[in-house]
Structure formats: C-alpha cells, structure tokens
Design a protein around this motif. Structure first.
Motif, PDB file in Angstrom:
ATOM      1  N   GLY A  88       0.947  -1.222  -0.057  1.00 20.82           N
ATOM      2  CA  GLY A  88       0.044  -0.093  -0.016  1.00 20.82           C
ATOM      3  C   GLY A  88       0.980   1.067   0.004  1.00 20.82           C
ATOM      4  O   GLY A  88       1.857   1.232  -0.730  1.00 20.82           O
ATOM      5  N   PRO A  89       0.648   2.155   0.742  1.00 25.78           N
ATOM      6  CA  PRO A  89       1.356   3.313   0.948  1.00 25.78           C
ATOM      7  C   PRO A  89       2.448   3.388   1.677  1.00 25.78           C
ATOM      8  O   PRO A  89       3.666   4.338   1.906  1.00 25.78           O
ATOM      9  N   PHE A  90       2.894   2.217   2.388  1.00 28.37           N
ATOM     10  CA  PHE A  90       4.062   1.847   3.299  1.00 28.37           C
ATOM     11  C   PHE A  90       4.938   1.116   2.762  1.00 28.37           C
ATOM     12  O   PHE A  90       4.819   0.316   1.824  1.00 28.37           O
ATOM     13  N   THR A  91       6.064   1.002   3.386  1.00 23.34           N
ATOM     14  CA  THR A  91       7.471   0.389   2.981  1.00 23.34           C
ATOM     15  C   THR A  91       7.955  -0.497   4.138  1.00 23.34           C
ATOM     16  O   THR A  91       8.225   0.089   5.395  1.00 23.34           O
ATOM     17  N   PHE A  92       7.859  -1.738   4.291  1.00 18.98           N
ATOM     18  CA  PHE A  92       8.563  -2.362   5.116  1.00 18.98           C
ATOM     19  C   PHE A  92      10.087  -2.777   4.793  1.00 18.98           C
ATOM     20  O   PHE A  92      10.307  -3.138   3.729  1.00 18.98           O
ATOM     21  N   ARG A  93      10.908  -2.269   5.780  1.00 15.93           N
ATOM     22  CA  ARG A  93      12.374  -2.368   5.528  1.00 15.93           C
ATOM     23  C   ARG A  93      12.792  -3.543   6.660  1.00 15.93           C
ATOM     24  O   ARG A  93      12.729  -2.955   8.048  1.00 15.93           O
ATOM     25  N   LEU A  94      13.254  -4.663   6.353  1.00 21.50           N
ATOM     26  CA  LEU A  94      13.781  -5.636   7.423  1.00 21.50           C
ATOM     27  C   LEU A  94      14.987  -5.208   7.821  1.00 21.50           C
ATOM     28  O   LEU A  94      15.966  -5.187   6.954  1.00 21.50           O
ATOM     29  N   PRO A  95      15.503  -5.094   9.083  1.00 19.71           N
ATOM     30  CA  PRO A  95      16.722  -4.670   9.483  1.00 19.71           C
ATOM     31  C   PRO A  95      17.679  -6.006   9.152  1.00 19.71           C
ATOM     32  O   PRO A  95      17.433  -7.072   9.107  1.00 19.71           O
ATOM     33  N   PHE A  96      18.632  -5.501   8.863  1.00 18.77           N
ATOM     34  CA  PHE A  96      20.056  -6.224   8.560  1.00 18.77           C
ATOM     35  C   PHE A  96      19.882  -6.673   7.261  1.00 18.77           C
ATOM     36  O   PHE A  96      20.764  -7.096   6.454  1.00 18.77           O
ATOM     37  N   GLY A 108      -2.634   6.178  13.057  1.00 20.34           N
ATOM     38  CA  GLY A 108      -4.164   5.702  13.153  1.00 20.34           C
ATOM     39  C   GLY A 108      -4.032   4.202  13.581  1.00 20.34           C
ATOM     40  O   GLY A 108      -4.582   3.789  14.390  1.00 20.34           O
ATOM     41  N   ILE A 109      -3.222   3.578  12.678  1.00 24.93           N
ATOM     42  CA  ILE A 109      -3.292   2.114  12.889  1.00 24.93           C
ATOM     43  C   ILE A 109      -2.539   2.029  14.102  1.00 24.93           C
ATOM     44  O   ILE A 109      -2.914   0.954  14.824  1.00 24.93           O
ATOM     45  N   ARG A 110      -1.312   2.407  14.419  1.00 25.36           N
ATOM     46  CA  ARG A 110      -0.673   2.126  15.628  1.00 25.36           C
ATOM     47  C   ARG A 110      -1.507   2.533  17.025  1.00 25.36           C
ATOM     48  O   ARG A 110      -1.406   1.771  17.904  1.00 25.36           O
ATOM     49  N   ASN A 111      -2.203   3.663  16.854  1.00 33.56           N
ATOM     50  CA  ASN A 111      -2.859   3.810  18.232  1.00 33.56           C
ATOM     51  C   ASN A 111      -4.091   2.955  18.261  1.00 33.56           C
ATOM     52  O   ASN A 111      -4.915   2.609  19.192  1.00 33.56           O
ATOM     53  N   ALA A 112      -4.622   2.521  17.106  1.00 33.57           N
ATOM     54  CA  ALA A 112      -5.761   1.490  16.973  1.00 33.57           C
ATOM     55  C   ALA A 112      -5.477   0.243  17.741  1.00 33.57           C
ATOM     56  O   ALA A 112      -6.117  -0.377  18.691  1.00 33.57           O
ATOM     57  N   VAL A 113      -4.129  -0.105  17.551  1.00 32.09           N
ATOM     58  CA  VAL A 113      -3.534  -1.520  17.835  1.00 32.09           C
ATOM     59  C   VAL A 113      -3.298  -1.339  19.116  1.00 32.09           C
ATOM     60  O   VAL A 113      -3.690  -2.184  20.042  1.00 32.09           O
ATOM     61  N   MET A 114      -2.779  -0.057  19.880  1.00 33.58           N
ATOM     62  CA  MET A 114      -2.514   0.161  21.149  1.00 33.58           C
ATOM     63  C   MET A 114      -3.806   0.215  21.890  1.00 33.58           C
ATOM     64  O   MET A 114      -3.872  -0.536  23.048  1.00 33.58           O
ATOM     65  N   ALA A 115      -4.864   0.499  21.458  1.00 34.07           N
ATOM     66  CA  ALA A 115      -6.352   0.626  22.115  1.00 34.07           C
ATOM     67  C   ALA A 115      -6.577  -0.631  22.440  1.00 34.07           C
ATOM     68  O   ALA A 115      -7.390  -0.802  23.559  1.00 34.07           O
ATOM     69  N   ILE A 156      10.039   0.762  10.592  1.00 33.67           N
ATOM     70  CA  ILE A 156      10.251  -0.756  10.201  1.00 33.67           C
ATOM     71  C   ILE A 156       9.102  -1.059   9.496  1.00 33.67           C
ATOM     72  O   ILE A 156       9.327  -1.551   8.228  1.00 33.67           O
ATOM     73  N   VAL A 157       7.951  -1.477   9.915  1.00 29.35           N
ATOM     74  CA  VAL A 157       6.992  -1.745   9.328  1.00 29.35           C
ATOM     75  C   VAL A 157       6.264  -0.915   8.187  1.00 29.35           C
ATOM     76  O   VAL A 157       5.798  -1.016   7.069  1.00 29.35           O
ATOM     77  N   PHE A 158       5.999   0.557   8.835  1.00 30.46           N
ATOM     78  CA  PHE A 158       5.504   1.351   7.759  1.00 30.46           C
ATOM     79  C   PHE A 158       6.211   2.622   7.094  1.00 30.46           C
ATOM     80  O   PHE A 158       5.816   3.125   6.271  1.00 30.46           O
ATOM     81  N   GLY A 159       7.742   2.453   7.412  1.00 27.85           N
ATOM     82  CA  GLY A 159       8.627   3.001   6.452  1.00 27.85           C
ATOM     83  C   GLY A 159       8.724   4.436   6.892  1.00 27.85           C
ATOM     84  O   GLY A 159       9.299   5.356   6.154  1.00 27.85           O
ATOM     85  N   GLU A 160       8.075   4.963   8.112  1.00 27.84           N
ATOM     86  CA  GLU A 160       8.204   6.301   8.551  1.00 27.84           C
ATOM     87  C   GLU A 160       9.777   6.738   8.560  1.00 27.84           C
ATOM     88  O   GLU A 160      10.522   6.193   9.481  1.00 27.84           O
ATOM     89  N   PRO A 161      10.147   8.081   8.240  1.00 23.62           N
ATOM     90  CA  PRO A 161      11.459   8.524   8.407  1.00 23.62           C
ATOM     91  C   PRO A 161      11.711   9.219   9.556  1.00 23.62           C
ATOM     92  O   PRO A 161      12.616  10.293   9.357  1.00 23.62           O
ATOM     93  N   TYR A 162      10.853   8.999  10.620  1.00 26.93           N
ATOM     94  CA  TYR A 162      11.278   9.828  11.783  1.00 26.93           C
ATOM     95  C   TYR A 162      11.565   8.861  13.070  1.00 26.93           C
ATOM     96  O   TYR A 162      11.193   7.506  13.120  1.00 26.93           O
ATOM     97  N   ALA A 163      12.189   9.378  13.894  1.00 30.67           N
ATOM     98  CA  ALA A 163      12.343   8.691  15.393  1.00 30.67           C
ATOM     99  C   ALA A 163      11.186   8.745  16.118  1.00 30.67           C
ATOM    100  O   ALA A 163      11.100   9.886  16.813  1.00 30.67           O
TER     101      ALA A 163
END
Length: 465
Positions: A16-24, A311-318, A79-86
């Motif tokens: 979708g709009p996301f990019t999964f980048r696997l560490p290593f 939105g997805i992360r907060n929904a899972v957290m809920a 990692i899962v969503f590909g966001e470029p932020y800490a």
C-alpha cells in the motif's frame, strides 16, 4: 502528498502506501545509535511503570509487559510503515491525560477503558483528518493564543503532577535524588551557558545529546549515597505475562468504554492531535534542512501516510496495551541526534533508515527482558517519570510563550492553560475558545488591533454618527 525526487530511496517491500524494511537486509547496524537506543530505552521507556503499578492495578511484571508492547509498536513506525522519523510519545499530552484519567475515574478497569477511548478517538481523528486533508486546514485555522494555551496547559499539568498530585509517592520519597536529576537534565538540555561549554568540550556535547540519560545516571549514583535508593538485583530473564496483562487491560477482556467515555475523550484527543501534528511538522523541517547535505538519499515525506500509520498504531494500542499517548509521530530530541549524524555523509551513516532502525529495533526489544537491568532500574522509575514530566513542562512552557506576542494573547493563553490543567478537557477547550473570540476577536490580536485603530481614527476624523 508524497514528495518525489530523482535520488535513490532506501529499498524495501512496498505494501500500500507503506514500505517494510527488514533490519540487516534493507538497513545496517549503526553502533552509536544502537548503544544510545539501548541506554535511553532503559531511562525513558519504563517511566510509566510506577504509574501502572500505583494507579492501574498492575504488577511490576505486567507493567513492564505493557511497556514492551508499547516499545514494539513504536518500532513498527520506521520498520513496518517506513516512516522517516524517530518516533516517540506525544509527551506534552501526557500530564493532561493523567489529569483526565486519574482525576475522572476511580478503578483500574475504568482508567484502562478511558485510555482505550482516548486511543480509539485519536485513531479515528487521524484517519478522517489524514484522508480528507482537513488536518492541515484545521491547524492553519487554529488561533495562536488557543494553540499556545493548549501547550502551556500541558506544562502546568506536568508541574502540578510532579509537585502536587504525585509528590507524596515520588518527589517526597526521593527528594534529593529527584531534584538533582532534574537539575542536571535541565542544565544539559536547556542551559545557555552550558551550550557554550559544549562548543568547547566535545565530551560535554556528546553528553548533552543523550537527553534524560545524564540525569538518570546521576540519580543512580547519588540515590544510594543519600539513602533514597536501594538496589535489589535479580538475575535471569523476564518471561512477559502477556495473557495476565491482556486480561487486565484489553477492552476485549474488561469491556469497551461506553459512549460517554468517548464523548469525554474527544476534546483531549483533539488537543493531542494538535501537539502531534506540530511534532510532525517539526520533524519534516528537520529532514528538509538536512536533506541538502545528503544528495545521495531521497527521504519520502508523506503526511497522509503518517496519519494512516499513526492511526493504525493507536488503534492496535487501544486493543493490546492502552497506554495513551505513547504512540506519537516524532521524538524530537532523538530525531535531531540521528539526522545530524546522517547529514555528515555516507561514511557516518549509510542511510537515515539504518540509523533509526538501529535506535529502535536493535535497541529496544531485549532491554525489557533482562531481569538484572529491570530490577536495577526499578527504584529509579519514579525518578524517570518525574524527569519526563519536568522536562516536558519546561519545554512546553517556552514553546507556548514563543507562539504569542500580544499581551492579550498571552493572557488568553494563560487562562486557557489553567482551565485545561484544572478542569475537564471540554471545559478547558470551551473556556479557551470563548476567551479567544471574546477578548481577541479573531485569530490574530494584532490584526484586530489594527482594525480597531483604523475605526478609531475614522471616528476622530468624521465625528460620531
């Protein structure tokens, strides 16, 4: 809208709009970020444990499990969503959330349901405002005095939580250690004279970039000397009690909030969104500023994608671990540290994503499983919470004061802040809105003053009538 660029972007698996980048595989290990992530996760990631055990009815092991789940969800952002932020907490909202939840609900079940209501409401706001583009319009409309009042309210609520509400449990129990740790952190992070020293002595510059850690280390050393900290180290590995924790916190086990909780949560969710959006804007500006120094790597900035992932992360957290507001967009201090090293060139950090992955995925998960570390940190966790709130209050205060310039706007901001810190969130917002439009007359006091001055000039020239 996503940015486009001819430069290469770090590869990954698109979904979708996301990019999964696997560490290593897609990213490399960066040792400086790995070590900082491990250390700072110990100092900050467990700060809510004493609150969970004192006010939410969890055991120490269950509270650590909550922090483990929260840390894992934070790690999915890059990692899962590909966001470029800490990513980090929406920390300025934390004191307001504690006032709302602890002051408004009496039992652990009700308090976790209130946390769930906040997370679900924020998640819905993120989906709606992100998909429609209304989020940016809302932020553009928000009057400066009201925005300042929201942030200043977080500052007042933070100081009230540390020095009044929770003082008997934490501050009065460890006064010397807590005050010393807070003083060290304030000096290392905010002191203007110390900034001058950092330019002369590189070790001080390194220490100054470690956030809460220097104060935490000072607390660990001073606490035993003054008799306020006593270590009881246990050896072994913690087996997280996921099922026991689930049974106490998940709405699937304890029941979903009623509609009144969602309605009561809406104003505070709006306040949290304002803070979160501001963090996102700041994170983007930091990336754009540093991007000129890294022409070899394209960083995809997409505000809509960020809304969806949040939105997805907060929904899972809920559902899994309702610890609102621990799923935010940007941990500004860490983001700046990683981006500053990334901008030095490929020799310093091959990719921004490698640096962020190293800080989170490779630094967080195992920290919460080591019993010697957990039991060693246990007597310091109340201090970590106080540190988090004091630094949040100080930072929010100076940011809020910089937003407004007109004297009337400052007064409205303070009135709004006090109302938010002392009353229900909807009451604080209502008072802020009424004060803004009755005392300022619009979004900008200077513009209103100019219209008044023009009208008074015409009155003097033309006379009444």
């Amino acid at each position: 809208m996503a940015s486009t660029d001819a430069r290469d972007e770090r590869p990954g698996w698109r979904w979708g709009p996301f990019t999964f980048r696997l560490p290593f595989l897609h990213t490399r290990l960066c040792w400086p970020e790995f070590l900082q992530g491990t250390a700072l996760a110990s100092a900050t990631g467990l700060a809510l444990v004493p609150l969970m055990t004192t006010h939410f009815g969890l055991t120490f092991e269950e509270a650590v499990t909550m922090s483990l789940i929260s840390g894992f969800l934070l790690g999915t952002a890059p990692i899962v969503f590909g966001e470029p932020y800490a990513p980090g907490w929406v920390t300025p909202a934390l004191p307001l959330v504690l006032t709302f939840v602890l002051g408004g609900y009496d039992t652990p079940v009700e308090r976790f349901q209130a946390m769930t209501a906040l997370a679900v409401t924020l998640s819905v706001l993120l989906f709606v405002l992100g998909a429609t583009g209304l989020g940016r319009r809302f932020m553009a409309w928000l009057p400066g005095a009201l925005k300042s009042g929201l942030i200043l309210g977080a500052a007042i609520a933070a100081f009230k939580r540390v020095f009044v509400d929770d003082a008997p449990e934490y501050l009065f129990a460890q006064p010397v250690t807590t005050i010393t740790a807070c003083a060290v952190c304030l000096i290392f992070i905010f002191s203007i004279p110390f900034r001058l020293l950092k330019t002369r002595f590189r070790p001080l510059m390194v220490l100054g970039s470690l956030g809460l850690l220097p104060g935490f280390l000072v607390a660990a050393a001073i606490g035993p000397l003054v008799g306020e900290v006593r270590y009881d180290i246990e050896w072994g590995i913690l087996v997280p009690p996921f099922m026991d924790t689930w049974a106490k916190v998940s709405p699937l086990a304890i029941g979903w909030p009623d509609w009144e909780m969602y309605l009561a949560a809406l104003p505070l969710a709006l306040v949290t969104y304002v803070i979160l959006f501001g963090d996102l804007v700041a994170g983007n500006e930091i990336l754009r500023d540093a991007g000129a120094d890294r022409p070899d790597e394209h960083i995809d900035i997409d505000t809509t994608r960020s809304h969806w992932s949040l939105g997805i992360r907060n929904a899972v957290m809920a559902v899994a671990a309702p610890m609102f507001p621990t799923q935010g967009s940007v941990w500004a201090g860490v983001h700046v540290v990683i981006v500053q090293r990334w901008r030095q060139g490929r020799h310093a950090m091959d990719s921004l994503h490698s640096g962020i992955h190293s800080y989170y995925f490779m630094g967080l998960p195992f920290v919460f499983l080591l019993l010697p570390l957990l039991t060693g940190l246990k007597p310091l966790m109340g201090i970590a919470l106080s540190l988090t709130l004091v630094l949040t209050g100080f930072a929010c205060a100076y940011v809020a004061m910089a937003v407004v310039r007109h004297p009337v706007e400052r007064g409205v901001a303070l009135l709004t802040a006090m109302a938010l810190a002392l009353f229900e969130p909807w009451q604080g917002l209502l008072i802020g809105l009424l004060a803004t439009f009755l005392l300022i007359g619009g979004r900008d006091a200077d513009a209103t003053e100019a219209r008044v001055a023009a009208a008074e000039k015409r009155l003097r020239e033309d006379g009444p009538g």
